[in-house]
Design a protein around this motif. Sequence first.
Motif: not given
Lengths: 610, 340
Positions: A244, A247-248, A251-252, A258, A277, A280-282, A381
């Motif tokens: 997370i 991913a955060a 995004e931020k 990748f 995910w 999310f474009g991951i 995280f």
Amino acid sequence: MSKNFEQKDRVVIRFAGDSGDGMQLTGTRFTETSALFGNDLATLPDFPAEIRAPAGSLAGVSAFQLQFSSQDIHTPGDEPDVLIAMNPAALKVHLEDLPKGGYLIVNENAFTKKNLKFAGYEENPLEDGSLDSYSLFSIKMSEMVKHSCEGLDLTPKLVDRTKNFFALGVCFWMFDRPLDPTIKFLEKKFGKRPELVEANTKALNAGFNYGETAEIFTTRFKVDKAELPPGKYRNVTGNLATCIGLAAAAEKSDIPLFYGGYPITPASDILHQLAAWRNFGIKTFQAEDEIAGIASAIGAAFAGNLAVTASSGPGIALKGEALGLAVIAELPLVIVNVQRGGPSTGLPTKTEQSDLFQAMYGRNGDAPIPIIAAQTPGDCFYAAYEASMIAVKYRTPVILLTDGYLANGSEPWKIPDVDSLETFSANYMKNSNGDSFQPYERDKETLARPWAIPGTPELEHRIGGLEKEDITGNVSYDPVNHHTMTVMRAEKTANIVKHIPDTPVYGESGGDLLILTWGGTYGAARSAAETLLDDSMKIGHCHLRWVNPLPKDLGEILIKFKNILIPEINYGQLIKMIRAEYLVDAKGLNLVRGRPYSAGEIVHAAKELV
Amino acid sequence: MAEEQKTAPVQTRKDYTSDQGVRWCPGCGDYAILAQTQKTFPTFGRKKEDFVFISGIGCSSRFPYYMDTYGFHTIHGRATAIASGVKLANPDLSVWVVTGDGDGLSIGGNHTIHLMRRNMDINILLFNNRIYGLTKGQYSPTSELGKVTKSTPMGSLDRPFNPPALALGADSTFVARTLDRETKHLQSMISRCYEHKGGTFLEIYQNCNIFNDGAFFKYTEKDTKAQSVLWLENGQPMMFGAEKEFGIRLNGNVPEVIEIGDKWTPDDVLVHDETDFVLASMLASFTSNDDFPEPIGVLYSVDAPSYDEMLIDQIDGATEKMGKGELDSLLNAGDTWVVE
């Protein structure tokens, strides 16, 4: 018979059984239910490396311990209050940890001659009086589930497999937990096989009702909700929190994520989670080996992605040369090492903190890499987020150290507000404004070089693993330049100290003893510190998240204490760095057993020292 | 890749020439390959900034420094893996790997085969000089059995790799071979690689005039070339010799060389079909085989979805089905509860 409720602040339960008995699932269900109920908690899954060791063998015993509490707690607990042993082998392995008088719940049906012999019992301990000093509840669980599942179209083997839910039902009764979340879970998990939902639900209910009606239990326990800071919570494992966090960060910062990696225990769950995910474009890439995992990540970083690879010690060893490339190429990269017992294949499913030196020094040449270590499952995280931010901001590889205990352990996690997370951006180089582009010209504050990604007009340039000329980035064998660049790389890493906030010291800010920790030992040390302070000892606890560079105020903290104790699950690594850096006579606590310290062990070591 | 072409101003060889001095030994075959690459790239009509050259370690791996494109001279054997990350991060780029027989087939053999297996849309240029040059003359995984070198004074005991056969075994969708001294052919093969959608494997026989001089003279020198090389052309009969007097035919399922004349006519000669895997495997088996001419040209070329393209499809599909991921929902997923 009346059943009294006894109020408890905290309870430690350990579920133990054969690998095939579903102990991890049982423990996780109890955890999730207690989390939803509002307890604070911490967990310790402990399972063998073998997928299925022979049924009933000592090697095949799998366990899950959790502590749940009405107070703020930091560890999965030292000794269990309740031990559930689903077979003789589980009893044999875990009984020594159960204090006299502790609750012992066993599946009587599993105590067959064959299983007893397999576990090394000459006599049946349920019958020979050897368990008299415990509160023993011997329940014929296999027989009970056979009755509860009567009439269902299931093989006897499948029926017997529901006995873990019977045991869970008994525990839910003992600690007054609701069954609904687990029934909903079963409906979701076995949705396509309603007979399994029904069988397990019946077993769960049967266990609960057994507690209610059987005459053997006299007491139930109440563990109230914990007083946690207000907010919205969920339960997370360290590996999930790491994902997370990554991913955060992506995004931020609006930098595509990748992930290149290769399956390895206990890091594989990071690959699994991120792969789910896609929306999310991951981009996740299961490479052909560990080297290709990091190599693909370096390629993705060159092309402008927030690139990540994760592994555990042996895999990190394979990535060593590529790490050096990331250092000299000065590209952003996050390397997660979910540490496990070593050396070599070592103890794949057990925890350890023995890769600190590997992270610090495990490369050829002077190749400094910033290192951040997560301290709790939920902190994974923040550590992953911070590692990503520093990697991008300073254009450097960053190593994130977690461990098997943090990765698989879980705790209630206060969900952060998206807006509260510090923002950062890629700041890709746009164009050269007609001037010739200098790939190694640095930002004065961060010493970061420009991130000029393929596809950008006019910024075509070449980088590589050969020594770079300062500013131009051209290949250079010049001796003075090599020295300059070596110093530059060291300074760039040291410079990250600017980012590290002042180090909080828990307890006394000076006095007889400072407990200094890093990584997953945080919880046990904090609990120990609480105990020692309750005993009016003049002690403090200082925990390091950034291990390289070390915080700028650490030296001043250390000199305020007469003694320094450094507990770490290795044979002495941080301690050598601290002694070398600050010339202090720190003492180590170094028990390398593949499991976390108990708070009691640290309390003991602290008292010995003062 | 051709369909992704972007308009670009007219380019020349100079546009692809960097300001760095070339440091290969005088007479090295690498010069010719560099020159033909720099000549061919302007013909693609693509923006220069879209090209990326990735290399590993070895003489050939210095190549990116001399191309005025994006370039990354990485670590030994890993260029193919690093290139995979570049391509996946930005599939719009045209990614080229320059590697050698040691870098790509020995230390990096694993990554090379997996790149081909995945059909990653990346072009591999494998400079094969059948020797280790940069470390000064040890035998390589393509050196012939019995090769006497510094590390094998009594002759090497290794049987060599057959690179096209290896590529076919790894399910590459494009397998070709060319020679450093055949400038036009080299250019046409580079173009074919560029045009192929999916991964390409181009083996380039390259002379190392210091440590393995003349390894390929049989195929490049006037007096032996005509009868030693089978120039492959799709749809054309497999004929060779100064007067095209020889051909390849199948005797049952065994290939043999025939002489056109009284007994055999050109109609008896096998016709090359680049899409025929069995034919390509047969041609690969001619490599360094004294009974047959050396096959040069495109052995195999088929279309198949590339890994990078499928990854994007998967992301698009997931986004359509599950909706674009929102950070807030990710943070708040699963069972949650509120503490007042």
